[in-house]
Design a protein around this motif. Structure first.
Motif, PDB file in Angstrom:
ATOM      1  N   LYS A 100       0.826  -1.202   0.000  1.00  0.00           N
ATOM      2  CA  LYS A 100       0.000   0.000   0.000  1.00  0.00           C
ATOM      3  C   LYS A 100       0.864   1.257   0.000  1.00  0.00           C
ATOM      4  O   LYS A 100       1.895   1.317   0.670  1.00  0.00           O
ATOM      5  N   ASP A 101       0.433   2.253  -0.769  1.00  0.00           N
ATOM      6  CA  ASP A 101       1.119   3.555  -0.815  1.00  0.00           C
ATOM      7  C   ASP A 101       2.611   3.407  -1.080  1.00  0.00           C
ATOM      8  O   ASP A 101       3.448   4.041  -0.422  1.00  0.00           O
ATOM      9  N   LYS A 102       2.953   2.551  -2.017  1.00  0.00           N
ATOM     10  CA  LYS A 102       4.366   2.276  -2.274  1.00  0.00           C
ATOM     11  C   LYS A 102       4.615   2.150  -3.766  1.00  0.00           C
ATOM     12  O   LYS A 102       3.794   1.609  -4.514  1.00  0.00           O
ATOM     13  N   ARG A 103       5.760   2.660  -4.187  1.00  0.00           N
ATOM     14  CA  ARG A 103       6.262   2.469  -5.550  1.00  0.00           C
ATOM     15  C   ARG A 103       7.684   1.947  -5.413  1.00  0.00           C
ATOM     16  O   ARG A 103       8.428   2.392  -4.537  1.00  0.00           O
ATOM     17  N   ILE A 104       8.046   0.996  -6.238  1.00  0.00           N
ATOM     18  CA  ILE A 104       9.369   0.401  -6.104  1.00  0.00           C
ATOM     19  C   ILE A 104      10.406   1.214  -6.878  1.00  0.00           C
ATOM     20  O   ILE A 104      10.149   1.679  -7.998  1.00  0.00           O
ATOM     21  N   LYS A 105      11.557   1.391  -6.256  1.00  0.00           N
ATOM     22  CA  LYS A 105      12.675   2.106  -6.880  1.00  0.00           C
ATOM     23  C   LYS A 105      13.935   1.273  -6.710  1.00  0.00           C
ATOM     24  O   LYS A 105      14.159   0.694  -5.647  1.00  0.00           O
ATOM     25  N   GLY A 106      14.733   1.235  -7.749  1.00  0.00           N
ATOM     26  CA  GLY A 106      16.036   0.606  -7.623  1.00  0.00           C
ATOM     27  C   GLY A 106      17.028   1.588  -7.020  1.00  0.00           C
ATOM     28  O   GLY A 106      16.875   2.803  -7.164  1.00  0.00           O
ATOM     29  N   GLN A 222      -6.829 -12.724  -0.052  1.00  0.00           N
ATOM     30  CA  GLN A 222      -6.739 -11.292  -0.317  1.00  0.00           C
ATOM     31  C   GLN A 222      -7.296 -10.490   0.861  1.00  0.00           C
ATOM     32  O   GLN A 222      -6.673  -9.516   1.312  1.00  0.00           O
ATOM     33  N   ALA A 223      -8.444 -10.901   1.375  1.00  0.00           N
ATOM     34  CA  ALA A 223      -9.058 -10.196   2.508  1.00  0.00           C
ATOM     35  C   ALA A 223      -8.146 -10.243   3.738  1.00  0.00           C
ATOM     36  O   ALA A 223      -8.005  -9.250   4.465  1.00  0.00           O
ATOM     37  N   ALA A 224      -7.507 -11.390   3.960  1.00  0.00           N
ATOM     38  CA  ALA A 224      -6.609 -11.521   5.106  1.00  0.00           C
ATOM     39  C   ALA A 224      -5.388 -10.625   4.951  1.00  0.00           C
ATOM     40  O   ALA A 224      -4.928 -10.004   5.919  1.00  0.00           O
ATOM     41  N   LEU A 225      -4.848 -10.540   3.743  1.00  0.00           N
ATOM     42  CA  LEU A 225      -3.687  -9.683   3.496  1.00  0.00           C
ATOM     43  C   LEU A 225      -4.029  -8.214   3.734  1.00  0.00           C
ATOM     44  O   LEU A 225      -3.277  -7.479   4.388  1.00  0.00           O
ATOM     45  N   VAL A 226      -5.175  -7.788   3.218  1.00  0.00           N
ATOM     46  CA  VAL A 226      -5.576  -6.386   3.337  1.00  0.00           C
ATOM     47  C   VAL A 226      -5.867  -6.005   4.788  1.00  0.00           C
ATOM     48  O   VAL A 226      -5.650  -4.854   5.197  1.00  0.00           O
ATOM     49  N   SER A 227      -6.325  -6.975   5.585  1.00  0.00           N
ATOM     50  CA  SER A 227      -6.695  -6.679   6.968  1.00  0.00           C
ATOM     51  C   SER A 227      -5.516  -6.745   7.942  1.00  0.00           C
ATOM     52  O   SER A 227      -5.676  -6.415   9.119  1.00  0.00           O
ATOM     53  N   ASN A 230      -4.710  -3.888  10.317  1.00  0.00           N
ATOM     54  CA  ASN A 230      -5.733  -3.489  11.294  1.00  0.00           C
ATOM     55  C   ASN A 230      -5.531  -4.094  12.677  1.00  0.00           C
ATOM     56  O   ASN A 230      -6.305  -3.809  13.595  1.00  0.00           O
ATOM     57  N   THR A 231      -4.520  -4.943  12.830  1.00  0.00           N
ATOM     58  CA  THR A 231      -4.258  -5.548  14.132  1.00  0.00           C
ATOM     59  C   THR A 231      -2.819  -5.260  14.548  1.00  0.00           C
ATOM     60  O   THR A 231      -1.947  -5.051  13.707  1.00  0.00           O
ATOM     61  N   SER A 232      -2.574  -5.250  15.845  1.00  0.00           N
ATOM     62  CA  SER A 232      -1.220  -4.988  16.335  1.00  0.00           C
ATOM     63  C   SER A 232      -0.261  -6.083  15.894  1.00  0.00           C
ATOM     64  O   SER A 232       0.893  -5.813  15.533  1.00  0.00           O
ATOM     65  N   GLN A 233      -0.731  -7.333  15.889  1.00  0.00           N
ATOM     66  CA  GLN A 233       0.118  -8.444  15.454  1.00  0.00           C
ATOM     67  C   GLN A 233       0.480  -8.302  13.988  1.00  0.00           C
ATOM     68  O   GLN A 233       1.650  -8.408  13.602  1.00  0.00           O
ATOM     69  N   GLY A 234      -0.527  -8.038  13.146  1.00  0.00           N
ATOM     70  CA  GLY A 234      -0.278  -7.853  11.722  1.00  0.00           C
ATOM     71  C   GLY A 234       0.592  -6.647  11.464  1.00  0.00           C
ATOM     72  O   GLY A 234       1.462  -6.672  10.580  1.00  0.00           O
ATOM     73  N   GLY A 235       0.383  -5.586  12.227  1.00  0.00           N
ATOM     74  CA  GLY A 235       1.191  -4.384  12.063  1.00  0.00           C
ATOM     75  C   GLY A 235       2.658  -4.643  12.328  1.00  0.00           C
ATOM     76  O   GLY A 235       3.531  -4.135  11.613  1.00  0.00           O
ATOM     77  N   GLN A 236       2.955  -5.450  13.346  1.00  0.00           N
ATOM     78  CA  GLN A 236       4.341  -5.794  13.652  1.00  0.00           C
ATOM     79  C   GLN A 236       4.958  -6.633  12.554  1.00  0.00           C
ATOM     80  O   GLN A 236       6.129  -6.463  12.194  1.00  0.00           O
ATOM     81  N   GLN A 237       4.171  -7.541  12.005  1.00  0.00           N
ATOM     82  CA  GLN A 237       4.666  -8.388  10.922  1.00  0.00           C
ATOM     83  C   GLN A 237       4.961  -7.563   9.672  1.00  0.00           C
ATOM     84  O   GLN A 237       5.965  -7.781   8.988  1.00  0.00           O
ATOM     85  N   LEU A 238       4.117  -6.609   9.383  1.00  0.00           N
ATOM     86  CA  LEU A 238       4.349  -5.736   8.235  1.00  0.00           C
ATOM     87  C   LEU A 238       5.571  -4.847   8.470  1.00  0.00           C
ATOM     88  O   LEU A 238       6.359  -4.601   7.551  1.00  0.00           O
ATOM     89  N   LYS A 239       5.733  -4.385   9.702  1.00  0.00           N
ATOM     90  CA  LYS A 239       6.873  -3.526  10.024  1.00  0.00           C
ATOM     91  C   LYS A 239       8.189  -4.248   9.782  1.00  0.00           C
ATOM     92  O   LYS A 239       9.162  -3.652   9.297  1.00  0.00           O
ATOM     93  N   SER A 240       8.234  -5.538  10.078  1.00  0.00           N
ATOM     94  CA  SER A 240       9.467  -6.301   9.867  1.00  0.00           C
ATOM     95  C   SER A 240       9.803  -6.425   8.389  1.00  0.00           C
ATOM     96  O   SER A 240      10.949  -6.678   8.021  1.00  0.00           O
ATOM     97  N   GLY A 245       1.346  -1.760   4.628  1.00  0.00           N
ATOM     98  CA  GLY A 245       0.154  -2.591   4.554  1.00  0.00           C
ATOM     99  C   GLY A 245      -0.016  -3.089   3.134  1.00  0.00           C
ATOM    100  O   GLY A 245       0.725  -2.683   2.228  1.00  0.00           O
ATOM    101  N   PHE A 246      -0.984  -3.973   2.923  1.00  0.00           N
ATOM    102  CA  PHE A 246      -1.296  -4.450   1.577  1.00  0.00           C
ATOM    103  C   PHE A 246      -2.645  -3.904   1.146  1.00  0.00           C
ATOM    104  O   PHE A 246      -3.534  -3.665   1.967  1.00  0.00           O
ATOM    105  N   GLU A 247      -2.787  -3.713  -0.157  1.00  0.00           N
ATOM    106  CA  GLU A 247      -4.061  -3.311  -0.731  1.00  0.00           C
ATOM    107  C   GLU A 247      -4.407  -4.233  -1.887  1.00  0.00           C
ATOM    108  O   GLU A 247      -3.509  -4.868  -2.470  1.00  0.00           O
ATOM    109  N   ALA A 248      -5.692  -4.320  -2.193  1.00  0.00           N
ATOM    110  CA  ALA A 248      -6.132  -5.161  -3.301  1.00  0.00           C
ATOM    111  C   ALA A 248      -5.500  -4.674  -4.600  1.00  0.00           C
ATOM    112  O   ALA A 248      -5.314  -3.472  -4.809  1.00  0.00           O
ATOM    113  N   ALA A 249      -5.156  -5.620  -5.461  1.00  0.00           N
ATOM    114  CA  ALA A 249      -4.509  -5.281  -6.731  1.00  0.00           C
ATOM    115  C   ALA A 249      -5.195  -6.011  -7.880  1.00  0.00           C
ATOM    116  O   ALA A 249      -5.870  -7.025  -7.679  1.00  0.00           O
TER     117      ALA A 249
END
Length: 266
Positions: A100-106, A222-227, A230-240, A245-249
């Motif tokens: 989410k809110d990301k563009r890849i750059k080399g 997809q729903a699990a990835l996007v959500s 929304n949780t502290s556990q998921g937020g920590q996993q994304l931070k690592s 976050g993820f958004e639908a594509a």
């Protein structure tokens, strides 16, 4: 007896369904141990949220990962943007999510002690890259070097981590990577390096599913990835993973990459 046979058949079918395991393949930008540490907890959360048996997987190097994608070995895969444009055609993978809110750059990184400031400082050097088809770390950075009329030789060292470590140890003056993997480096390595070039941005990596999955499976994952965010556990996993976050594509999100007409794997 008929009821018993029907009950046994139902039990066997249920057991077989429960035994089915979905593999989540992650492009080996970093070492297998680091990827397992970063992605394993996230995959476990997807398993808990969806009820599907899902296991983390990767490959020893990027070319082997590409081979496995071409054979459709992964049920789900986190692949670079160029890989997605190729293997959505070759193997039928379909995107369900992206960062989410990301563009890849080399980026091109060099040792701070070398005091390189521009692409031109790399004239005539041998540089480190992960693999020929690594989208941002290789394809985009090499394109910018060529556009700047910088002559260079390429050594492919299998992963982003290998690039960073090789440059930090002085084996190469500089090498290609991306900001996400650079930012997750241990401080002892990262402190020795600095990006001296950043490419234009493009749509980031895709999380895609193989067409053998059902629509219900794909939608649930997809729903699990996007959500996750929304949780502290998921937020920590994304931070690592250095991902907000993820958004639908959807498939068309990678049309900007298709327009580059890259043909390395064709």
């Amino acid at each position: 007896m008929r009821i018993t046979i029907l009950a046994l058949s139902t039990l066997l079918l249920s057991t077989a369904a429960l035994a089915d395991t979905l593999t989540f393949g992650v492009v080996p930008q970093q070492s297998a141990s680091r990827l397992a540490k970063q992605w394993g907890p996230l995959v476990d959360t997807l398993k808990e949220q969806t009820g599907y048996e899902i296991t983390f997987s990767t490959a020893p190097n990027i070319p082997e990962f590409e081979k496995r994608l071409s054979e459709g070995q992964y049920d789900l895969a986190y692949m670079n943007p160029y890989h997605y444009t190729v293997f959505s055609q070759v193997s039928g993978y379909r995107a369900i999510a992206k960062a989410k809110d990301k563009r890849i750059k080399g980026i091109i990184v060099a040792r701070k002690s070398n005091d390189y400031q521009s692409l031109e400082d790399l004239q005539g050097q041998t540089l480190a890259f992960p693999s020929p088809a690594a989208f941002a770390a290789t394809v985009l950075t090499q394109s910018d070097l060529k556009n700047a009329d910088v002559e260079f030789e390429s050594d492919y060292v299998s992963s982003h981590d290998s690039v960073y470590l090789s440059v930090a140890k002085g084996f190469y003056p500089a090498g290609g990577g991306v900001m996400r993997t650079f930012n997750t480096l241990p401080d002892v390595v990262k402190s020795q390096l600095e990006p001296i070039w950043i490419t234009k941005p493009y749509t980031p990596h895709a999380i895609a599913y193989h067409p053998r999955l059902t629509n219900d499976q794909a939608n649930a994952i997809q729903a699990a990835l996007v959500s996750l965010q929304n949780t502290s556990q998921g937020g920590q996993q994304l931070k690592s993973l250095n991902i907000k976050g993820f958004e639908a594509a959807s498939d068309s999100d990678w049309d900007d990459v298709r327009e580059l007409n890259i043909q390395i794997l064709e």
